[in-house]
Motif scaffolding. Structure first.
Motif, PDB file in Angstrom:
ATOM      1  N   GLU A  58     -22.120  13.203  11.084  1.00 42.03           N
ATOM      2  CA  GLU A  58     -23.062  12.323  10.110  1.00 42.03           C
ATOM      3  C   GLU A  58     -23.638  10.906  10.773  1.00 42.03           C
ATOM      4  OE1 GLU A  58     -19.386  10.979   8.735  1.00 42.03           O
ATOM      5  OE2 GLU A  58     -20.180  12.797   8.823  1.00 42.03           O
ATOM      6  N   MET A  59     -22.564  10.467  11.549  1.00 41.74           N
ATOM      7  CA  MET A  59     -22.730   8.974  12.328  1.00 41.74           C
ATOM      8  C   MET A  59     -23.731   9.180  13.504  1.00 41.74           C
ATOM      9  SD  MET A  59     -22.271   5.906  11.824  1.00 41.74           S
ATOM     10  CE  MET A  59     -20.740   5.668  10.747  1.00 41.74           C
ATOM     11  N   ALA A  60     -23.573  10.589  14.171  1.00 40.30           N
ATOM     12  CA  ALA A  60     -24.233  10.776  15.310  1.00 40.30           C
ATOM     13  C   ALA A  60     -25.750  11.007  14.900  1.00 40.30           C
ATOM     14  CB  ALA A  60     -23.842  11.770  16.026  1.00 40.30           C
ATOM     15  N   LEU A  61     -26.259  11.158  13.744  1.00 40.67           N
ATOM     16  CA  LEU A  61     -27.353  11.400  13.273  1.00 40.67           C
ATOM     17  C   LEU A  61     -28.287  10.369  12.938  1.00 40.67           C
ATOM     18  CD1 LEU A  61     -26.863  14.640  11.090  1.00 40.67           C
ATOM     19  CD2 LEU A  61     -27.580  14.739  13.418  1.00 40.67           C
TER      20      LEU A  61
ATOM     21  N   HIS B 274     -30.973  13.812   3.860  1.00 35.49           N
ATOM     22  CA  HIS B 274     -30.308  12.513   4.898  1.00 35.49           C
ATOM     23  C   HIS B 274     -28.733  12.958   5.274  1.00 35.49           C
ATOM     24  CE1 HIS B 274     -33.908  10.429   4.939  1.00 35.49           C
ATOM     25  NE2 HIS B 274     -33.973  10.137   3.939  1.00 35.49           N
ATOM     26  N   PRO B 275     -28.553  12.690   6.368  1.00 39.67           N
ATOM     27  CA  PRO B 275     -26.903  12.446   6.587  1.00 39.67           C
ATOM     28  C   PRO B 275     -26.535  11.290   5.773  1.00 39.67           C
ATOM     29  CG  PRO B 275     -28.329  11.512   8.505  1.00 39.67           C
ATOM     30  CD  PRO B 275     -29.408  12.148   7.495  1.00 39.67           C
ATOM     31  N   LEU B 276     -25.265  11.074   5.525  1.00 37.83           N
ATOM     32  CA  LEU B 276     -24.697  10.079   4.927  1.00 37.83           C
ATOM     33  C   LEU B 276     -23.451   9.527   5.860  1.00 37.83           C
ATOM     34  CD1 LEU B 276     -23.667  12.257   1.669  1.00 37.83           C
ATOM     35  CD2 LEU B 276     -25.747  10.727   2.228  1.00 37.83           C
ATOM     36  N   PRO B 277     -24.120   8.532   6.745  1.00 41.73           N
ATOM     37  CA  PRO B 277     -23.256   7.773   7.677  1.00 41.73           C
ATOM     38  C   PRO B 277     -22.480   6.592   6.847  1.00 41.73           C
ATOM     39  CG  PRO B 277     -25.364   7.218   7.930  1.00 41.73           C
ATOM     40  CD  PRO B 277     -25.462   8.125   7.078  1.00 41.73           C
ATOM     41  N   ASN B 278     -23.123   6.309   5.577  1.00 39.53           N
ATOM     42  CA  ASN B 278     -22.240   5.122   5.029  1.00 39.53           C
ATOM     43  C   ASN B 278     -21.061   5.683   4.182  1.00 39.53           C
ATOM     44  OD1 ASN B 278     -24.183   2.491   4.871  1.00 39.53           O
ATOM     45  ND2 ASN B 278     -25.464   4.246   4.330  1.00 39.53           N
ATOM     46  N   LEU B 279     -20.676   6.987   4.358  1.00 41.59           N
ATOM     47  CA  LEU B 279     -19.406   7.376   3.824  1.00 41.59           C
ATOM     48  C   LEU B 279     -18.306   6.884   4.522  1.00 41.59           C
ATOM     49  CD1 LEU B 279     -19.985  11.190   3.373  1.00 41.59           C
ATOM     50  CD2 LEU B 279     -19.531   9.554   1.479  1.00 41.59           C
ATOM     51  N   LEU B 280     -18.338   6.285   5.588  1.00 46.15           N
ATOM     52  CA  LEU B 280     -17.434   5.277   6.331  1.00 46.15           C
ATOM     53  C   LEU B 280     -16.749   4.221   5.387  1.00 46.15           C
ATOM     54  CD1 LEU B 280     -16.273   4.193   8.998  1.00 46.15           C
ATOM     55  CD2 LEU B 280     -18.157   3.061   9.441  1.00 46.15           C
ATOM     56  N   PHE B 281     -17.630   3.785   4.447  1.00 47.74           N
ATOM     57  CA  PHE B 281     -17.292   2.753   3.621  1.00 47.74           C
ATOM     58  C   PHE B 281     -16.827   3.485   2.293  1.00 47.74           C
ATOM     59  CE2 PHE B 281     -20.793   0.927   6.309  1.00 47.74           C
ATOM     60  CZ  PHE B 281     -19.803   0.186   7.270  1.00 47.74           C
TER      61      PHE B 281
ATOM     62  N   LEU C 164       0.895  -1.245  -0.021  1.00 49.39           N
ATOM     63  CA  LEU C 164      -0.040   0.011  -0.017  1.00 49.39           C
ATOM     64  C   LEU C 164       0.885   1.165   0.046  1.00 49.39           C
ATOM     65  CD1 LEU C 164      -2.782   0.985   0.249  1.00 49.39           C
ATOM     66  CD2 LEU C 164      -2.672   1.238   2.805  1.00 49.39           C
ATOM     67  N   ARG C 165       0.196   2.183  -0.696  1.00 52.42           N
ATOM     68  CA  ARG C 165       1.163   3.599  -0.731  1.00 52.42           C
ATOM     69  C   ARG C 165       0.172   4.845  -0.386  1.00 52.42           C
ATOM     70  NH1 ARG C 165       5.741   4.283  -0.129  1.00 52.42           N
ATOM     71  NH2 ARG C 165       6.287   5.890  -1.608  1.00 52.42           N
ATOM     72  N   GLN C 166      -1.087   4.697  -0.787  1.00 56.45           N
ATOM     73  CA  GLN C 166      -2.080   5.659  -0.645  1.00 56.45           C
ATOM     74  C   GLN C 166      -3.480   5.171  -0.517  1.00 56.45           C
ATOM     75  OE1 GLN C 166      -2.720   9.206  -3.371  1.00 56.45           O
ATOM     76  NE2 GLN C 166      -1.340   9.950  -1.616  1.00 56.45           N
ATOM     77  N   VAL C 167      -4.265   5.609   0.574  1.00 55.84           N
ATOM     78  CA  VAL C 167      -5.694   5.044   0.634  1.00 55.84           C
ATOM     79  C   VAL C 167      -6.358   5.982   1.172  1.00 55.84           C
ATOM     80  CG1 VAL C 167      -5.199   4.334   2.951  1.00 55.84           C
ATOM     81  CG2 VAL C 167      -7.024   3.232   1.509  1.00 55.84           C
ATOM     82  N   LEU C 168      -7.679   6.039   0.368  1.00 52.44           N
ATOM     83  CA  LEU C 168      -8.670   7.178   0.732  1.00 52.44           C
ATOM     84  C   LEU C 168      -9.527   6.571   1.940  1.00 52.44           C
ATOM     85  CD1 LEU C 168     -10.321   9.728   0.267  1.00 52.44           C
ATOM     86  CD2 LEU C 168     -11.668   8.604  -1.476  1.00 52.44           C
ATOM     87  N   VAL C 169      -9.672   7.340   3.018  1.00 53.16           N
ATOM     88  CA  VAL C 169     -10.872   6.560   4.027  1.00 53.16           C
ATOM     89  C   VAL C 169     -11.702   7.996   4.443  1.00 53.16           C
ATOM     90  CG1 VAL C 169      -8.964   5.212   5.039  1.00 53.16           C
ATOM     91  CG2 VAL C 169      -9.257   7.399   6.076  1.00 53.16           C
ATOM     92  N   HIS C 170     -12.644   7.692   5.508  1.00 54.95           N
ATOM     93  CA  HIS C 170     -13.555   8.592   5.982  1.00 54.95           C
ATOM     94  C   HIS C 170     -13.804   8.322   7.515  1.00 54.95           C
ATOM     95  CE1 HIS C 170     -16.378  11.769   6.850  1.00 54.95           C
ATOM     96  NE2 HIS C 170     -17.179  10.989   7.049  1.00 54.95           N
TER      97      HIS C 170
ATOM     98  N   PHE D 214     -22.705  16.418   4.158  1.00 54.09           N
ATOM     99  CA  PHE D 214     -22.432  15.213   5.034  1.00 54.09           C
ATOM    100  C   PHE D 214     -23.483  15.191   6.143  1.00 54.09           C
ATOM    101  CE2 PHE D 214     -18.347  15.844   3.086  1.00 54.09           C
ATOM    102  CZ  PHE D 214     -17.484  14.732   3.338  1.00 54.09           C
ATOM    103  N   THR D 215     -24.217  15.918   6.441  1.00 52.25           N
ATOM    104  CA  THR D 215     -25.094  15.898   7.427  1.00 52.25           C
ATOM    105  C   THR D 215     -26.742  16.153   6.988  1.00 52.25           C
ATOM    106  OG1 THR D 215     -25.089  18.056   8.021  1.00 52.25           O
ATOM    107  CG2 THR D 215     -23.244  16.522   9.390  1.00 52.25           C
ATOM    108  N   GLY D 216     -26.858  16.881   5.930  1.00 48.37           N
ATOM    109  CA  GLY D 216     -28.043  17.128   5.425  1.00 48.37           C
ATOM    110  C   GLY D 216     -28.556  18.522   6.100  1.00 48.37           C
ATOM    111  N   GLN D 217     -27.603  19.124   6.909  1.00 46.72           N
ATOM    112  CA  GLN D 217     -28.122  20.161   7.529  1.00 46.72           C
ATOM    113  C   GLN D 217     -27.674  21.488   6.702  1.00 46.72           C
ATOM    114  OE1 GLN D 217     -26.156  19.563  11.502  1.00 46.72           O
ATOM    115  NE2 GLN D 217     -27.758  18.281  12.241  1.00 46.72           N
ATOM    116  N   ALA D 218     -28.660  22.318   6.667  1.00 46.45           N
ATOM    117  CA  ALA D 218     -28.590  23.656   6.161  1.00 46.45           C
ATOM    118  C   ALA D 218     -29.348  24.951   6.756  1.00 46.45           C
ATOM    119  CB  ALA D 218     -28.962  23.558   4.600  1.00 46.45           C
TER     120      ALA D 218
END
Length: 408
Positions: free
Chosen positions: A26-29, A134-141, A15-21, A123-127
């Motif tokens: 958003e997870m707390a929502l 909706h929030p986007l908790p699945n961005l974890l994946f 591995l040299r570089q990886v994208l995570v979140h 990310f949270t759906g808040q404006a």
């Protein structure tokens, strides 16, 4: 360090570089009332999930040995949103991907938000006005957002409405963030009428990929990805694996992942319990056409295209333990280099089977104590146990939470 060119020709090359979140606001929502709609079986304690996730990313930084080893999706989105064109494009993408949310009623207001405010909305759906999102908790994946094959990027078209806004975010990052400017001519975008998610694509070699036809990747999506890869890249074989269309095996990587070049951890009831479900697609005699062969099993297909013997390690010793371990991602390992993989601590039966095949089992915290930056054990077969009591509630393991961008 200068930006690394995208390069993935193996699931296990160093591995040299990886994208995570990292799980964020958003997870707390996620609540008992909205968890089903947001595709969660349980509610994660966000702070504990963040702590577990940080151990994983610390492993990556320590073993890769440079600060640019881990990119954070949230940072990339915020940096891309600094460009007004990126913000406008994101809003247009969002409107097209989820027309049922009627975001066009607030199109100008959304496009006029500054980078930070639009980032929070995304990310949270808040404006600061009454738009419903909706929030986007699945961005974890992050694995599901896209897949790098060679130097090309296959961008996702999510199957479920709750995840389609994620596709707008990753398209904005790859199309507008300066880090990816050199790759913009190598983006593969799919028609919106098909679905494809990155957890269904595994890179076997510079010539072969696997694609799961699953609950989340449609037959049309798998065929369209195959057509694009065969036409535009060095890939010669796309092997489509027909999976049961149910949540328990929503992607191919929930039942099958690499431990080294020829060793795989599998959920036997699906990977070994079905026959004649692997379709080997290769380029035909004329442009745009391909030929198809049906293999009796994935094991047989891999041995033929890899021209070597392969080993399947079951995620458990009996049907009940295999079902329990697969539920908490026993077969969803992430390789840092060949034979050095990360999984969840709780999958004890999986580790017992890996130990039988020569893997040394170590805890993540102990591993970090004894290895400094870039100190990557070269030959030992090691399975690192990551504490994931909260993360595993999201029904995704270390491979689900990682999108590799560069492997050596």
């Amino acid at each position: 360090m200068s930006d690394l060119p995208l390069h993935i020709t193996s699931e296990v090359a160093p591995l040299r570089q990886v994208l995570v979140h990292i799980p964020g606001d958003e997870m707390a929502l996620v609540s008992p009332e909205n968890r089903d709609e947001l595709l969660f079986d349980d509610i994660l304690f966000a702070e504990e999930a963040r702590q577990e996730h940080e151990v994983m990313t610390t492993l990556f930084r320590r073993l890769v040995g440079h600060d640019d080893a881990v990119l954070e999706l949230s940072d990339l989105v915020l940096e891309a949103f600094e460009t007004p064109e990126a913000r406008t494009n994101y809003v247009e993408e969002l409107i097209g991907l989820v027309p049922e949310r009627n975001f066009e009623a607030y199109q100008s207001e959304l496009a006029d938000l500054d980078a930070a405010a639009l980032h929070r909305f995304a990310f949270t759906g808040q404006a600061p006005f009454p738009v419903s999102a909706h929030p986007l908790p699945n961005l974890l994946f992050t694995r599901d957002l896209a897949a790098v094959v060679g130097d090309h990027v296959v961008l996702s078209t999510a199957a479920r409405s709750a995840r389609r806004p994620e596709s707008a975010l990753i398209r904005t990052v790859f199309n507008f963030h300066p880090r990816f400017e050199a790759s913009r001519q190598r983006l593969i975008e799919l028609p919106e009428e098909v679905s494809f998610e990155g957890g269904d694509l595994l890179v076997v070699s510079d010539k072969v990929v696997l694609i799961g036809q699953s609950e989340r990747t449609s037959l049309g999506g798998a065929v369209q990805v195959a057509r694009e890869l065969l036409a535009r890249t060095a890939i010669e074989h796309v092997m489509v694996v027909n999976l049961p269309k149910r949540r328990s095996c929503m992607h191919l990587d929930t039942v099958f992942t690499f431990a080294d070049e020829a060793t795989f951890v599998v959920f036997p009831p699906i990977i070994e319990g079905y026959t004649d479900n692997v379709y080997d697609l290769s380029s035909g005699d004329r442009d745009g056409e391909f030929t198809m062969r049906v293999h009796t099993s994935l094991h047989a297909a891999l041995e033929e295209v890899m021209d070597r013997e392969v080993t399947f390690i079951p995620c458990g010793d009996d049907p009940i333990s295999q079902q329990r371990e697969q539920w908490t991602d026993g077969a969803n390992l992430f390789a840092i280099r060949p034979g050095l993989v990360v999984g969840y601590t709780r999958n004890r039966e999986t580790y017992a089977k890996m130990k039988e095949h020569g893997f040394r089992i170590v805890d993540a915290e102990s591993f970090l104590k004894y290895h400094g930056d870039g100190d990557l054990p070269q030959n030992d077969k090691i399975a690192i146990r990551l504490e994931g009591n909260e993360l595993s509630r999201g029904r995704g393991g270390p491979r689900c939470m990682t999108m590799p961008l560069v492997r050596a």
